[in-house]
Design an enzyme around this catalytic site. Structure first.
Site, PDB file in Angstrom:
ATOM      1  N   TYR A   1       0.753  -1.257   0.128  1.00 16.13           N
ATOM      2  CA  TYR A   1      -0.030   0.122   0.085  1.00 16.13           C
ATOM      3  C   TYR A   1       0.815   1.394  -0.161  1.00 16.13           C
ATOM      4  O   TYR A   1       1.669   1.497   1.020  1.00 16.13           O
ATOM      5  CB  TYR A   1      -0.998   0.011   1.205  1.00 16.13           C
ATOM      6  CG  TYR A   1      -1.880   0.729   1.011  1.00 16.13           C
ATOM      7  CD1 TYR A   1      -2.130   2.139   1.525  1.00 16.13           C
ATOM      8  CD2 TYR A   1      -3.206   0.284   0.823  1.00 16.13           C
ATOM      9  CE1 TYR A   1      -3.214   2.725   1.486  1.00 16.13           C
ATOM     10  CE2 TYR A   1      -4.572   0.953   0.628  1.00 16.13           C
ATOM     11  CZ  TYR A   1      -4.501   2.639   1.057  1.00 16.13           C
ATOM     12  OH  TYR A   1      -5.497   3.051   0.796  1.00 16.13           O
TER      13      TYR A   1
ATOM     14  N   TYR B   1      -5.820   5.965  -7.141  1.00 16.68           N
ATOM     15  CA  TYR B   1      -5.882   5.674  -5.838  1.00 16.68           C
ATOM     16  C   TYR B   1      -7.373   5.188  -5.688  1.00 16.68           C
ATOM     17  O   TYR B   1      -8.394   5.886  -5.216  1.00 16.68           O
ATOM     18  CB  TYR B   1      -5.749   6.952  -4.871  1.00 16.68           C
ATOM     19  CG  TYR B   1      -6.159   6.747  -3.410  1.00 16.68           C
ATOM     20  CD1 TYR B   1      -7.081   7.438  -3.105  1.00 16.68           C
ATOM     21  CD2 TYR B   1      -5.088   5.983  -2.782  1.00 16.68           C
ATOM     22  CE1 TYR B   1      -7.237   7.373  -1.442  1.00 16.68           C
ATOM     23  CE2 TYR B   1      -5.494   5.632  -1.307  1.00 16.68           C
ATOM     24  CZ  TYR B   1      -6.528   6.689  -0.654  1.00 16.68           C
ATOM     25  OH  TYR B   1      -6.737   6.521   0.590  1.00 16.68           O
TER      26      TYR B   1
END
Lengths: 463, 391
Positions: free
Chosen positions: B293, B343
């Site tokens: 991440y 994102y």
């Protein structure tokens, strides 16, 4: 339908003037000591390179030089009667707007580039070209057009300076009242629960309170409802002195929030007692903040409702907190990005407004006649842009010392300065880059009064 | 495989019921959980799972912190208010039956008479701040307002403790943009950057520059999951979920776990890592690639260490030595990540892992067996190991 046709016409007419240079305007007077003196008197700039030949030479000039911020003063028409340069494309644009009912005017940007400082005896001339017309825009002030011009200033054939100038010509009473953004500029109130009320109450009484379990005496911050250590729900608190060290820190740039004054540092402080809390590091330029530095508590009573803990270096960090003129020119290597200039509070008086306007040869009524200013939609007379620029330049120059050379000053204008306002200037070094001899500094400046931002400027100087 | 008769309710606890509790909602939640745990004859440290209604105002981590629960391996919420009560028990049961956690806590607490009354009309609810709003009270008045600022605070300390520079962060950004440059789905398709570009990009929250921060995007990603048996009959090669784990560690906060003795590691990620390796029987060396991440560049470095790919403090060298490149030992974020592709809250990373395992990725890793996928760090987190079907 008919209305929008008409608006298109205004735009088309003005756009047709884009790229067209106006007549060349020669300064009424060559660069002269009395006008320089008059300007310096109005903004209070005492840099000796503007009046003392010897000091000017010792700072690398060939003689006395004119304050760079006076760049466009020299070619101002400066006559009480017959104000403007009649059929310049810029003036024509203004007339088109006036005739169509867009009579309101406000300047939004003035960007100066200083290729070199004019010297005594030099005859300046300027050529102004309209470079851009915006389509009809709606802003808080009202509906109107942004008109952008570029003026090249020459001495002989030599280009000595440039100015981008932008105004907004708008239809009066089509905007919403600019809210005093005092509300937005207030620090947000913390959400306070039954379990955390003791902390915020304590600050109002000048106490930094840390929760303490009455059973096992463990300290908790942030406060808990149950002691994880012994299982007790019986929480008290202890008042601590607030000595600590800096465990970590950040410096926010973006997004810009209206309730903080930039630059600012948020620290994670580890108190002597072992608990940590978030706060701001104050009384310290960002460039001097270090992990591990010793700090002490300083409670700030923001307003009646809110008190906040702040932390400052212990021992105090030495830096100028009082605005005063530097006799010595700063050395490039001594300056760090993040260095903060001491703030300067300027009372706005009718005298300053009028003196600055006249010293910049600006006879527009709004800067000296209250009745006419009110007729035109202002609350009172207000400072002109050149006065603002002169004050910005003086502020920066007083900090750099006499030997700094201004390369550019880009100003973005906001709320006006009326008599009775207090204008607070603050600035910090936002960038630096070395050159063969010394280097360039970029300074980010803000001048605000109680209504909001009056000016935001970026200034580049050579040290 | 069924849930029937595999699990049991072993404890129950409650506060007094009143018209005015005189206490915060969080306190009520903690008290009833405390009572239930004692009723079961257990200690708080034994609890390792939680389930509640989506509507409940109290953060699991605030209850976890107040009870002194060191590690949560399951925490779930069920939607739709009053309809979800039994389902929260079902979630806890599934978590326990699957072996994900051993003792799961279910809770619901509110001041529905003295504070937010349902009967008051949705326009007119008198409320007290919930634990989430109180959490923000410690940072908002000081101008610490964005995820970038919260994570930057730990990143700054990480730089200090391990001599990590802004260029070390930049190398992660350059790599992600390199992968994105060959990915037609990426916002930055054909737009790689250099380290100089990163260093020239403006500050957002020092020490984070613009190019240290992930994008903000619009979009959606979805997945269908079923049993391995049923997967055999379907169109695409099955992507096996070799392991899945959640983690919330001691003194957990939302990106602001600043009270821990050490703030430069990610214990919640470590908790996830331990469960993934243990339940799958795999090790970091077995990973063909990883989706880590990347909300911020610093997090990629920290996760490399937390998941055991390199020793603590050495992630910067691991990246510098090229291990994360396509030809390296551990290609990371081959789609470009949040920095380079888009994102979508980590879900587009899971989609890339699926493509890698199927052999359908644009930047395909040649020897593909297993991919590690992680979710957001600094918050209670989760992870997956996805694998090629070898059966």
């Amino acid at each position: 339908m008919a209305q929008s046709q008409k608006q298109d016409n205004n735009f088309e007419q003005m756009r047709a003037l884009c790229g067209q240079a106006g007549k060349e305007h020669s300064a009424q007077d060559a660069v002269n000591a009395p006008m320089i003196g008059h300007w310096c008197d109005a903004v209070g700039d005492r840099n000796p390179v503007y009046y003392d030949e010897q000091v000017a030479r010792s700072n690398g000039w060939t003689g006395v030089v004119a304050p760079p911020a006076m760049l466009n003063t020299w070619t101002m028409p400066g006559k009480i009667d017959g104000q403007s340069y009649g059929d310049d494309p810029f003036v024509q644009c203004i007339q088109i707007c006036d005739q169509a009912g867009y009579t309101g005017v406000v300047a939004t940007n003035s960007d100066h580039e200083y290729l070199r400082y004019p010297q005594l005896g030099e005859q300046l001339r300027g050529i102004q070209t309209v470079t851009d017309i915006s389509p009809l825009k709606t802003t808080a002030l009202g509906i109107g057009y942004f008109i952008t011009t570029n003026t090249d200033f020459y001495v002989g054939d030599e280009l000595v300076g440039r100015m981008l100038f932008r105004i907004f010509k708008y239809r009066p009473n089509t905007g919403r009242a600019i809210p005093a953004n005092g509300q937005m500029r207030m620090r947000p109130r913390p959400a306070i629960s039954r379990d955390t009320a003791f902390f915020w109450e304590g600050l109002k009484q000048n106490e930094l309170r840390i929760q303490q379990c009455t059973q096992c005496k463990t300290l908790h911050h942030p406060p808990m409802v149950r002691c994880a250590n012994c299982g007790s729900y019986d929480m008290g608190h202890r008042t601590v002195k607030g000595d600590g060290t800096l465990y970590s820190f950040v410096e926010p740039y973006h997004p810009v929030v209206p309730f903080m004054r930039y630059p600012y540092v948020v620290g994670l402080i580890e108190l002597r007692e072992g608990v940590r809390l978030i706060s701001n590091i104050v009384d310290c330029p960002p460039s001097k903040v270090r992990i591990g530095m010793k700090l002490k508590l300083s409670i700030e009573h923001v307003d009646k409702e809110l008190s906040l803990p702040m932390f400052k270096p212990d021992p105090p960090v030495k830096y100028d907190t009082v605005f005063k003129r530097c006799e010595r020119t700063r050395i490039f290597s001594e300056v760090e990005i993040g260095d903060v200039l001491p703030p300067w509070e300027i009372p706005i008086t009718p005298t300053l407004i009028v003196a600055g306007a006249i010293a910049s040869r600006d006879y527009q009524e709004v800067h000296h006649d209250r009745d006419i200013a009110r007729e035109r939609g202002a609350k009172d007379t207000f400072t002109n842009i050149m006065t603002t620029q002169g004050l910005c330049a003086r502020y920066i120059n007083d900090w750099t010392g006499p030997g700094a050379r201004f390369l550019s000053m880009h100003t973005q204008l906001g709320v006006p300065n009326y008599p009775g306002d207090k204008l607070t200037m603050c600035a910090h070094v936002s960038d630096k880059s070395p050159t063969p001899k010394g280097g360039l500094l970029t300074l980010t400046l803000k001048g605000e009064n109680q209504m909001g931002d009056h000016v935001n400027a970026t200034i580049v100087v050579q040290l | 495989m069924s849930l029937a008769s595999k699990t049991a309710i072993v404890g129950t606890g409650q506060t007094e019921f009143s018209k005015h509790s005189g206490r915060s909602v969080l306190r009520l939640a903690v008290e009833c959980c405390d009572a239930a745990i004692r009723d079961a004859g257990l200690k708080p440290e034994q609890i390792d799972g939680m389930a509640s209604m989506m509507m409940d105002e109290s953060y699991e981590i605030d209850i976890q912190r107040n009870l002194g629960i060191p590690a949560l391996k399951h925490f779930s919420r069920v939607n739709f208010a009053g309809g979800s009560g039994c389902a929260t028990i079902q979630m806890a049961a599934m978590a326990v039956a699957s072996g994900t956690c051993q003792y799961a806590l279910v809770y619901r607490a509110f001041n529905e008479r003295s504070e937010a009354r349902f009967g008051a009309g949705v326009h007119n609810r008198m409320t007290a701040p919930n634990s989430i709003e109180v959490d923000f009270s410690w940072c908002i008045p000081f101008g610490l307002l964005t995820p970038a600022s919260w994570v930057a605070m730990t990143a700054r300390r990480y730089m200090h403790e391990y001599d990590v520079s802004t260029e070390d962060f930049g190398r992660v950004a350059v790599l992600q943009r390199q992968y994105a440059a060959t990915n037609p789905n990426a916002f930055f398709y054909k737009k790689p950057i250099t380290l100089k570009d990163h260093q020239d990009s403006r500050w957002i929250v020092k020490p984070f520059r613009l190019l240290d921060c992930c994008q903000e995007s619009d979009g959606g990603v979805a997945f269908v999951i079923t049993t391995v048996e049923r997967a055999r009959d379907l169109a695409q090669p099955a992507v096996i979920i070799s392991a899945a784990a959640q983690g919330s560690a001691e003194d957990q906060n939302m990106m602001k776990s600043y009270s821990r003795p050490c703030i430069t590691d990610i214990p919640e990620a470590r908790l996830v890592a331990q469960q993934l390796w243990r339940t799958s029987g795999l090790t970091p060396a077995d990973m063909s690639a990883a989706i880590l991440y990347d909300h911020f560049t610093s997090s990629v470095l920290q996760q490399l260490e937390e998941y055991g790919f390199c020793p603590r403090g050495e992630a910067k060298d691991f990246v510098k030595d090229g291990h994360l490149e396509l030809k390296g030992t551990l290609p990371v974020n081959t789609h470009g990540g949040h920095l380079g592709e888009a994102y979508i809250h980590g879900m587009n990373g899971i989609a890339e892992a699926v493509r890698q395992v199927r052999g359908q990725a644009v930047n395909q890793v040649s020897k593909m067996q297993h991919v590690l996928v992680t979710s957001g760090t600094g918050v209670p987190t989760s992870g997956l190991i996805l694998s090629k079907n070898t059966s």
